[in-house]
Design a protein around this motif. Structure first.
Motif, short mmCIF file in Angstrom:
data_model
loop_
_atom_site.label_atom_id
_atom_site.label_comp_id
_atom_site.label_asym_id
_atom_site.label_seq_id
_atom_site.Cartn_x
_atom_site.Cartn_y
_atom_site.Cartn_z
N ARG A 1 0.93 -1.25 -0.29
CA ARG A 1 -0.42 -0.46 0.02
C ARG A 1 1.01 1.28 -0.05
N GLN A 2 0.08 2.67 0.14
CA GLN A 2 0.71 3.46 -0.42
C GLN A 2 1.30 4.46 1.30
N ASP A 3 0.78 3.28 1.97
CA ASP A 3 1.13 3.63 3.33
C ASP A 3 2.45 2.98 3.96
N GLY A 4 3.36 1.88 3.03
CA GLY A 4 4.21 1.49 3.23
C GLY A 4 4.27 -0.06 4.06
N TYR A 5 3.00 -0.52 4.11
CA TYR A 5 2.62 -1.98 4.80
C TYR A 5 2.28 -3.10 3.56
N LEU A 6 3.07 -3.21 3.54
CA LEU A 6 1.92 -5.19 2.61
C LEU A 6 1.01 -5.59 3.75
N ALA A 7 -0.29 -5.53 2.63
CA ALA A 7 -1.71 -5.91 2.84
C ALA A 7 -2.32 -7.01 2.17
N ALA A 8 -3.22 -7.86 2.83
CA ALA A 8 -3.89 -8.68 1.84
C ALA A 8 -4.58 -8.93 1.36
#
Length: 199
Positions: free
Chosen positions: A142-149
């Motif tokens: 994601r743009q906030d730096g998290y890998l998301a499901a």
């Protein structure tokens, strides 16, 4: 003896008169007793009935669209999705603001809708729901730096701030728009996009 009868009558009259409630109390009790019956015969309209019914019949594809931020009333009804509906939904998503948790499901939804458009004929909701399952172990940055499901948008790990690069954007070894996966105890690795044509 007569005085005993008078005395008994007097006590009965006193007991009965003390048992009599004021007329206003009876009126209040009658109104209260009739109110539930009157209210039950005319229940208020169920404001969320349509939403509840739509959610009750939601398939995996519909749940994906909902997770991508699409309002319940905009989820297409019917047993298939046409190219026209797919194009309309993609435009809707382009205009619709989203929260970080909507990002990954929105990418997956866009891929499926693009597939319907390119297929140039209706695709059944059953097939689309089957395609959704191909993304169940995949993650997106994601743009906030998290890998998301990919399907739920639930963050799995923060990998750092996203930076703009010559060939796109990313954080560390991760790139925006690419899919990643990992097994328990293993490190993250890039994953191939599901081949929807082979399903």
């Amino acid at each position: 003896m007569p005085s005993e009868q008078v005395s008994r009558r007097r006590w009965i009259r006193i007991a009965c008169s003390s048992a009599h409630a004021p007329l206003s109390l009876f009126v209040v009790l009658v109104v209260l007793a009739s109110c539930p019956v009157a209210c039950a015969s005319h229940p208020p309209p169920d404001a969320l009935a349509a939403t509840r019914d739509a959610l009750a019949g939601l398939d995996d594809f519909g749940a994906l669209l909902l997770g991508a931020g699409l309002p319940v009333e905009a989820i297409p009804q019917g047993r298939s999705v046409s190219p026209v509906q797919a194009e309309r939904l993609r435009r809707y998503f382009a205009l619709l603001p989203y929260l970080p948790q909507h990002y990954a499901p929105r990418i997956v939804a866009d891929e499926l809708l693009r597939y319907v458009e390119q297929h140039r004929q209706e695709v059944s909701r059953w097939d689309l729901s089957r395609m959704v399952q191909e993304y169940r172990n995949l993650f997106l940055l994601r743009q906030d730096g998290y890998l998301a499901a990919a399907l739920t948008g639930e963050p799995a790990q923060c990998v750092g701030p996203v930076e703009v690069r010559d060939d796109g954007a990313g954080a560390g070894e991760f790139e925006i728009g690419e899919f990643y996966t990992r097994r328990d105890g293993e490190s993250w690795r890039r994953a191939d996009r599901p081949n929807l044509d082979k399903l």
